[in-house]
Design an enzyme around this catalytic site. Structure first.
Site, mmCIF file in Angstrom:
data_model
loop_
_atom_site.group_PDB
_atom_site.id
_atom_site.type_symbol
_atom_site.label_atom_id
_atom_site.label_comp_id
_atom_site.label_asym_id
_atom_site.label_seq_id
_atom_site.Cartn_x
_atom_site.Cartn_y
_atom_site.Cartn_z
ATOM 1 N N GLU A 1 -19.222 -9.787 15.460
ATOM 2 C CA GLU A 1 -17.826 -9.946 15.095
ATOM 3 C C GLU A 1 -17.675 -10.453 13.667
ATOM 4 O O GLU A 1 -18.609 -11.010 13.071
ATOM 5 C CB GLU A 1 -17.152 -10.911 16.084
ATOM 6 C CG GLU A 1 -15.662 -11.149 15.871
ATOM 7 C CD GLU A 1 -14.790 -9.898 15.951
ATOM 8 O OE1 GLU A 1 -14.996 -8.987 15.123
ATOM 9 O OE2 GLU A 1 -13.894 -9.841 16.820
ATOM 10 N N HIS A 38 -16.091 -6.698 24.463
ATOM 11 C CA HIS A 38 -16.599 -7.606 25.488
ATOM 12 C C HIS A 38 -15.467 -8.133 26.370
ATOM 13 O O HIS A 38 -14.292 -8.155 25.970
ATOM 14 C CB HIS A 38 -17.350 -8.772 24.849
ATOM 15 C CG HIS A 38 -16.464 -9.669 24.035
ATOM 16 N ND1 HIS A 38 -15.619 -10.604 24.595
ATOM 17 C CD2 HIS A 38 -16.296 -9.770 22.695
ATOM 18 C CE1 HIS A 38 -14.975 -11.245 23.651
ATOM 19 N NE2 HIS A 38 -15.361 -10.761 22.480
#
Length: 208
Positions: A90, A20
């Site tokens: 994550e 990202h």
């Protein structure tokens, strides 16, 4: 690509990893696991500039982390037909969420790293590196049939999870990911070199 030994054919599809774009926390080097931090304006702009880098690929599947920063990145690079994959989230940093490595080391009094020393529980339980690697293996198992059909797959996720996933892809120790530098907004390509899983491209930034 055929396998000369007569075994299962080597997948011809490529696995494209996108980390990202920049967030306020990534810019400050804070561990950003389950906290939903949005992209900065710079992160959004870099994602837009990265879109042409994906033109060469023929995606049969696009999977994205459930976190806003990953989903927004996918949207901005033009991967609008995506499916949320919870296993791409994550690393759960537990009690180290939102803290920098420097801060954690000052508290502990030694050269802590998440790769070697792990995390402690906090508002969330935290994860071991083995748990992150197990999630990565589940993602690879999910996409392998698509790669074997010769289609490419995009995974839009996060820094540490992508690095662990790459280690699993290479059939090596998950902690090898500590040696794989990966910047926010970068693109990587995993493939096969003959019969061996390989890194075809790594940490490619958005065009200037």
């Amino acid at each position: 690509m055929s396998n000369d030994t007569g075994a299962r054919p080597v997948p011809e599809g490529r696995l494209v990893l996108l980390r990202h774009g920049e967030t306020e926390w990534s810019r400050a080097m804070k561990h950003t696991g389950l906290t939903d931090v949005p992209l900065t304006s710079a992160g959004e702009e870099a994602a837009r500039r990265s879109a042409p880098l994906l033109a060469e690929f023929d995606f049969g599947l696009v999977l994205v982390s459930p976190k806003e920063r990953a989903r927004r990145t996918a949207e901005l690079v033009g991967l609008t037909s995506s499916t949320v994959e919870p296993n791409l989230v994550e690393w759960d940093y537990g009690g180290y969420e939102g803290r920098t490595t420097t801060e954690i080391r000052e508290e502990l009094g030694y050269d802590w790293t998440v790769w070697e020393d792990g995390v402690v529980p906090g508002d969330s339980p935290g994860e071991s590196i083995e748990q992150v690697a197990a999630r990565a293996r589940a993602v690879i198992d999910r996409v392998m049939p698509v790669l074997e059909e010769g289609k490419d797959v995009a995974l839009v996720g996060h820094g540490h999870t992508n690095r662990v996933l790459t280690s699993v892809w290479l059939r090596t120790e998950p902690r090898f990911g500590a040696q794989l530098e990966l910047d926010a907004g970068s693109i990587c390509v995993l493939a096969y070199e003959r019969h061996f899983p390989s890194i075809a491209r790594w940490n490619q930034p958005a065009p200037a």
